[in-house]
Every structure is written in structure tokens, then in C-alpha cells.
Motif scaffolding. Sequence first.
Motif, PDB file in Angstrom:
ATOM      1  N   ILE A 261       0.709  -1.209   0.116  1.00 30.67           N
ATOM      2  CA  ILE A 261       0.037  -0.050   0.002  1.00 30.67           C
ATOM      3  C   ILE A 261       0.872   1.084   0.176  1.00 30.67           C
ATOM      4  CG2 ILE A 261      -1.930   1.284   1.283  1.00 30.67           C
ATOM      5  CD1 ILE A 261      -2.807  -1.406   0.049  1.00 30.67           C
ATOM      6  N   TRP A 262       0.344   2.098  -0.870  1.00 32.47           N
ATOM      7  CA  TRP A 262       1.090   3.303  -0.919  1.00 32.47           C
ATOM      8  C   TRP A 262       1.212   4.055   0.424  1.00 32.47           C
ATOM      9  CZ3 TRP A 262      -0.314   8.394  -0.096  1.00 32.47           C
ATOM     10  CH2 TRP A 262       0.593   9.550  -0.534  1.00 32.47           C
ATOM     11  N   VAL A 263       2.380   4.711   0.757  1.00 33.72           N
ATOM     12  CA  VAL A 263       2.527   5.559   1.874  1.00 33.72           C
ATOM     13  C   VAL A 263       2.996   6.835   1.590  1.00 33.72           C
ATOM     14  CG1 VAL A 263       2.390   3.670   3.772  1.00 33.72           C
ATOM     15  CG2 VAL A 263       4.501   4.693   2.602  1.00 33.72           C
ATOM     16  N   ASP A 264       2.761   7.981   2.283  1.00 32.73           N
ATOM     17  CA  ASP A 264       3.136   9.338   1.968  1.00 32.73           C
ATOM     18  C   ASP A 264       4.621   9.695   1.939  1.00 32.73           C
ATOM     19  OD1 ASP A 264       3.492   9.701   4.457  1.00 32.73           O
ATOM     20  OD2 ASP A 264       1.480  10.903   4.559  1.00 32.73           O
TER      21      ASP A 264
ATOM     22  N   SER B 216       6.821   2.926  -7.072  1.00 30.34           N
ATOM     23  CA  SER B 216       7.132   1.404  -6.552  1.00 30.34           C
ATOM     24  C   SER B 216       5.894   0.459  -7.085  1.00 30.34           C
ATOM     25  CB  SER B 216       7.029   1.032  -5.186  1.00 30.34           C
ATOM     26  OG  SER B 216       5.900   1.461  -4.558  1.00 30.34           O
ATOM     27  N   GLY B 217       4.809   1.008  -7.695  1.00 30.45           N
ATOM     28  CA  GLY B 217       3.726   0.116  -7.901  1.00 30.45           C
ATOM     29  C   GLY B 217       2.773  -0.588  -6.901  1.00 30.45           C
ATOM     30  N   ALA B 218       2.912   0.420  -5.775  1.00 24.78           N
ATOM     31  CA  ALA B 218       1.954  -0.004  -4.715  1.00 24.78           C
ATOM     32  C   ALA B 218       0.661   0.626  -4.956  1.00 24.78           C
ATOM     33  CB  ALA B 218       2.595   0.823  -3.412  1.00 24.78           C
ATOM     34  N   MET B 219      -0.398  -0.079  -4.344  1.00 28.80           N
ATOM     35  CA  MET B 219      -1.808   0.542  -4.576  1.00 28.80           C
ATOM     36  C   MET B 219      -2.212   1.662  -3.445  1.00 28.80           C
ATOM     37  SD  MET B 219      -3.528  -2.907  -6.008  1.00 28.80           S
ATOM     38  CE  MET B 219      -3.253  -3.879  -4.503  1.00 28.80           C
ATOM     39  N   PHE B 220      -3.298   2.133  -3.737  1.00 28.33           N
ATOM     40  CA  PHE B 220      -3.797   3.095  -2.939  1.00 28.33           C
ATOM     41  C   PHE B 220      -5.026   2.731  -2.033  1.00 28.33           C
ATOM     42  CE2 PHE B 220      -1.689   5.200  -6.447  1.00 28.33           C
ATOM     43  CZ  PHE B 220      -0.838   6.033  -5.737  1.00 28.33           C
ATOM     44  N   LYS B 221      -4.944   2.951  -0.725  1.00 28.31           N
ATOM     45  CA  LYS B 221      -5.730   3.018   0.223  1.00 28.31           C
ATOM     46  C   LYS B 221      -6.514   4.032   0.960  1.00 28.31           C
ATOM     47  CE  LYS B 221      -7.161  -0.220   4.183  1.00 28.31           C
ATOM     48  NZ  LYS B 221      -6.372  -1.085   5.174  1.00 28.31           N
ATOM     49  N   PHE B 222      -7.806   4.447   0.854  1.00 26.80           N
ATOM     50  CA  PHE B 222      -8.427   5.703   1.321  1.00 26.80           C
ATOM     51  C   PHE B 222      -9.927   5.327   1.440  1.00 26.80           C
ATOM     52  CE2 PHE B 222      -7.965   5.981  -3.177  1.00 26.80           C
ATOM     53  CZ  PHE B 222      -9.187   6.563  -3.501  1.00 26.80           C
ATOM     54  N   LEU B 223     -10.548   6.353   1.858  1.00 32.23           N
ATOM     55  CA  LEU B 223     -12.087   6.178   2.147  1.00 32.23           C
ATOM     56  C   LEU B 223     -12.623   7.200   0.995  1.00 32.23           C
ATOM     57  CD1 LEU B 223     -12.318   6.299   6.022  1.00 32.23           C
ATOM     58  CD2 LEU B 223     -12.622   4.236   4.488  1.00 32.23           C
TER      59      LEU B 223
ATOM     60  N   ILE C 144      -9.869  13.652  -2.917  1.00 28.96           N
ATOM     61  CA  ILE C 144      -9.554  12.598  -3.985  1.00 28.96           C
ATOM     62  C   ILE C 144     -10.990  12.449  -4.803  1.00 28.96           C
ATOM     63  CG2 ILE C 144      -8.936  10.165  -4.257  1.00 28.96           C
ATOM     64  CD1 ILE C 144      -7.686  10.592  -1.503  1.00 28.96           C
ATOM     65  N   SER C 145     -10.856  12.586  -6.237  1.00 28.31           N
ATOM     66  CA  SER C 145     -12.004  12.255  -6.950  1.00 28.31           C
ATOM     67  C   SER C 145     -11.958  10.975  -7.512  1.00 28.31           C
ATOM     68  CB  SER C 145     -11.956  13.498  -8.090  1.00 28.31           C
ATOM     69  OG  SER C 145     -10.830  13.283  -8.922  1.00 28.31           O
ATOM     70  N   SER C 146     -11.099  10.072  -7.158  1.00 30.17           N
ATOM     71  CA  SER C 146     -11.337   8.672  -7.796  1.00 30.17           C
ATOM     72  C   SER C 146     -11.803   8.106  -6.543  1.00 30.17           C
ATOM     73  CB  SER C 146      -9.976   8.251  -8.075  1.00 30.17           C
ATOM     74  OG  SER C 146      -8.853   8.357  -7.140  1.00 30.17           O
ATOM     75  N   SER C 147     -12.170   6.662  -6.778  1.00 32.49           N
ATOM     76  CA  SER C 147     -12.617   5.839  -5.916  1.00 32.49           C
ATOM     77  C   SER C 147     -11.529   4.733  -5.353  1.00 32.49           C
ATOM     78  CB  SER C 147     -13.912   4.953  -6.387  1.00 32.49           C
ATOM     79  OG  SER C 147     -14.511   3.965  -5.646  1.00 32.49           O
ATOM     80  N   PRO C 148     -11.708   4.397  -4.089  1.00 31.38           N
ATOM     81  CA  PRO C 148     -10.739   3.552  -3.439  1.00 31.38           C
ATOM     82  C   PRO C 148     -11.059   1.988  -3.911  1.00 31.38           C
ATOM     83  CG  PRO C 148     -12.329   4.038  -1.879  1.00 31.38           C
ATOM     84  CD  PRO C 148     -12.735   4.947  -2.900  1.00 31.38           C
ATOM     85  N   SER C 149     -12.073   1.839  -4.895  1.00 28.04           N
ATOM     86  CA  SER C 149     -12.506   0.582  -5.313  1.00 28.04           C
ATOM     87  C   SER C 149     -11.711   0.255  -6.779  1.00 28.04           C
ATOM     88  CB  SER C 149     -14.142   0.547  -5.837  1.00 28.04           C
ATOM     89  OG  SER C 149     -14.562   1.772  -6.492  1.00 28.04           O
ATOM     90  N   ARG C 150     -10.910   1.469  -6.970  1.00 29.73           N
ATOM     91  CA  ARG C 150     -10.139   1.571  -8.223  1.00 29.73           C
ATOM     92  C   ARG C 150      -8.778   1.885  -7.677  1.00 29.73           C
ATOM     93  NH1 ARG C 150     -14.015   3.824 -12.920  1.00 29.73           N
ATOM     94  NH2 ARG C 150     -16.102   2.887 -12.172  1.00 29.73           N
ATOM     95  N   PRO C 151      -7.956   0.815  -7.242  1.00 30.72           N
ATOM     96  CA  PRO C 151      -6.756   1.261  -6.019  1.00 30.72           C
ATOM     97  C   PRO C 151      -5.447   1.541  -7.010  1.00 30.72           C
ATOM     98  CG  PRO C 151      -7.219  -1.192  -6.110  1.00 30.72           C
ATOM     99  CD  PRO C 151      -8.256  -0.483  -6.835  1.00 30.72           C
ATOM    100  N   LEU C 152      -5.423   1.361  -8.021  1.00 36.08           N
ATOM    101  CA  LEU C 152      -4.187   1.345  -8.869  1.00 36.08           C
ATOM    102  C   LEU C 152      -3.704   2.670  -9.124  1.00 36.08           C
ATOM    103  CD1 LEU C 152      -4.468  -1.628 -11.582  1.00 36.08           C
ATOM    104  CD2 LEU C 152      -3.382  -1.761  -9.314  1.00 36.08           C
ATOM    105  N   CYS C 153      -4.655   3.601  -8.914  1.00 37.71           N
ATOM    106  CA  CYS C 153      -3.939   5.251  -9.193  1.00 37.71           C
ATOM    107  C   CYS C 153      -4.804   6.153  -8.360  1.00 37.71           C
ATOM    108  CB  CYS C 153      -3.992   5.735 -10.495  1.00 37.71           C
ATOM    109  SG  CYS C 153      -5.664   5.769 -11.409  1.00 37.71           S
ATOM    110  N   ILE C 154      -4.516   7.074  -8.113  1.00 37.15           N
ATOM    111  CA  ILE C 154      -5.330   8.209  -7.285  1.00 37.15           C
ATOM    112  C   ILE C 154      -5.341   9.224  -8.300  1.00 37.15           C
ATOM    113  CG2 ILE C 154      -3.394   9.014  -6.075  1.00 37.15           C
ATOM    114  CD1 ILE C 154      -4.847   8.922  -3.496  1.00 37.15           C
ATOM    115  N   SER C 155      -6.732  10.150  -8.016  1.00 37.59           N
ATOM    116  CA  SER C 155      -6.939  11.381  -8.799  1.00 37.59           C
ATOM    117  C   SER C 155      -7.419  12.298  -8.075  1.00 37.59           C
ATOM    118  CB  SER C 155      -7.928  10.984  -9.971  1.00 37.59           C
ATOM    119  OG  SER C 155      -7.550   9.957 -10.882  1.00 37.59           O
TER     120      SER C 155
END
Length: 359
Positions: A13-16, A41-48, A70-81
Motif C-alpha cells: 500500500i502506498w504511504v506518503d 513502486s507500483g503500490a496501490m492506494f488505500k483511502f476512504l 480525491i475524486s477517484s474511488s478506493p474501489s479502483r486502487p491502482l491510481c489516485i486522482s
Amino acid sequence: MNQPFLAEADAGIWVDSEPLECCSVVPEAPDTATFSFVSPSGAMFKFLPGQFVTLELPAQGGTVWRTYTISSSPSRPLCISVTVKAQADSIGTRWMLDHLRPGMQITASGPAGIFTLPPKEKKKYLFISAGSGVTPSMSMVTYLYDRGTPPDIVLVNCARRPSEIIGRARLEMMASRLPSMKLWFIVEEDDPYTVWTGLRGRLNQIMIGLFAGDYLEREVYCCGPEPFMNAVREMLIALGYDMEHYHQESFQAPVKSEEQAPEQDDLVLDDKADASILFAKSGVTANCTETDTVLAVAKSSGLNIPSGCTFGVCGTCKVKKLSGQVHMVHNGGISDDDIEDGYILACCSNPIGEVELDV
């Protein structure tokens, strides 16, 4: 087998402490774009859904830190928008629009924030937003859409012009595949040389009732400029909504914890609080309570104030207030100039204490 995807999944999981790498920039509206990021690193994103990140931006004149939902959804964790809109005085957002491009890396902190969906899924939602305040709604609605358990969603977004509706195509795509999702867009003015067949004006109580007649049963999420959210709260309180189920976040000042959340000083009328109205021209004084409207008190006192819609739209019942305080929640039937000059609409004004009217 997709080996790169598996490598990303194994990266954790991505950390800051790790930077974000911009992977795409998509224009949304004038001076507005969605920036998507991946972790190097290819880590995924975890958020609410509804949370925010703070970006460190090397703007002209020195580094600035700006917070974006964040306008993207945590259900799509490969990137963050994040979807950002530049104002006239923007510094960090202006730098992003002018200079941030795919391949560039920036430092970020988060995710954080308490403006999010409840831990236990609800079935009925009402999302109300203005301008770029739609961004947390986009994240939450996408998350609910991806869950696959059809939620009952009504989404209302207000914008200045149709061309300034952010995320319209994305929201319409989901609504086209989810019959239980209804969209309503309200604009203040048309774009030149284009046709707009939707709603014009400003959000009001009547619209809320038309969009979601069962609004009392829905969980409400609101985001936008502070005056907009104040108006929405007043509308809902006047409609008898249980504000325990109301949630809001200012996209200009999101909070990280419950302790940081400002208390809302909403005025809730008390049917046991005494009030009185002096109708000066008629020489009549009537005792009443805060929950009585000026129009109802006048009628019960044998006085005739001309009225039409009785819902703050037509402006027929406009009268001059000479002194005292009223609580007025109207639906566009009176101008700001009239209010400044002391006029009120009798049908949607409630007396607070002693009030004197030129009637």
C-alpha cells in the motif's frame, strides 16, 4: 498472465513517504482538470471515498501546500486522482494546470479526512454540491457504483454554466447503467451559442422536493462554498430534515478529525418560544411562536397580506420589516437588495422575539 499487475499487487500500500508520479491529465472544464497519479513502486492506494490529500507544489515564488479531495474511488486502487479548479487568485492549482505533466513526481501527504460514507452501508443517498465541491461526490458515487449492490442515489450539482459542470460525462455514464441513480444539474446562465434544456436558477426547497420527494429518508452529503452549504442547511432545517443524517465538507478547508470539525450554529425554530408581531399600520399586536409564519399570524389576526405560492417563490407577500428579527428561508422570490432594505416574504419568515411590520 498479467505479470506487471501482479507485481503492483505485491508492492503493498502506498504511504506518503513515497512520491506520487503523474500519469495523466484530463481537462474537465475551463481552468479545471483531473490529475491522476501512480506510485513509482507500483503500490496501490488505500483511502476512504471523500477523503483528501495534501500536495507539495513548487509554485512560482516558493513551495506551497494545497489540499485536494480525491475524486477517484478506493474501489479502483491502482491510481489516485484529484480534480482541481483554478480561481482568479490560485497559486498552487494554477501551477498544476500550467506545469504538471505525466512523468513528473511530487510529494504528498495523506490520505485524511472525515467526510466519507458511513461504515454501514445506507441504501438511500442525496448528494448536493456546487462547483468543484462535486469531487467528493464523484468519489463516493463511483465507490457505491462499483460495489454492485444498487444504491438509491440522487445527485444534484450546481454550476455557473453547463460547460463548467465537472465530471458530467463520468456521472452520466454511471447513471446510464444504474437505473436507481438520478442526476440533476442546475446552472445560473447558458453558454453562448449553445442550447441548455436543463434547469436554470439556484437550488431551492421546491427543487429538493422535486428531485428527491423522500429526502427525509436519505443520507445527505453536501460540499461547496460556505454560503452555498449554509443555504442548503437552512433549506433542510426548514423542511424538517433530521440533521443527524446531514454531512458536509468545505472543499476549501477539509478537516482531518471529528475534533477539528466546526460546530454548525444552525437556527432551529422552537414551537415553545414566544414571539409577537406588531402590525404597525393596522395597530394590531399578535402573540405567536417562532414556528408560526408571519403570513399565518396576519391571517389569524384578520389582516390581509396578498400572497400567491406561499413557498417563497412568487414574491407576492413582500412586506417591510420595521424592527426585530425574522428567520427567512425563501426560494428566490426576493432579491438581496430588497432584503438589505428590510423587506421580507411573509409566507416563509418566522418571527424571533418581537417584530414590527409596516402592515
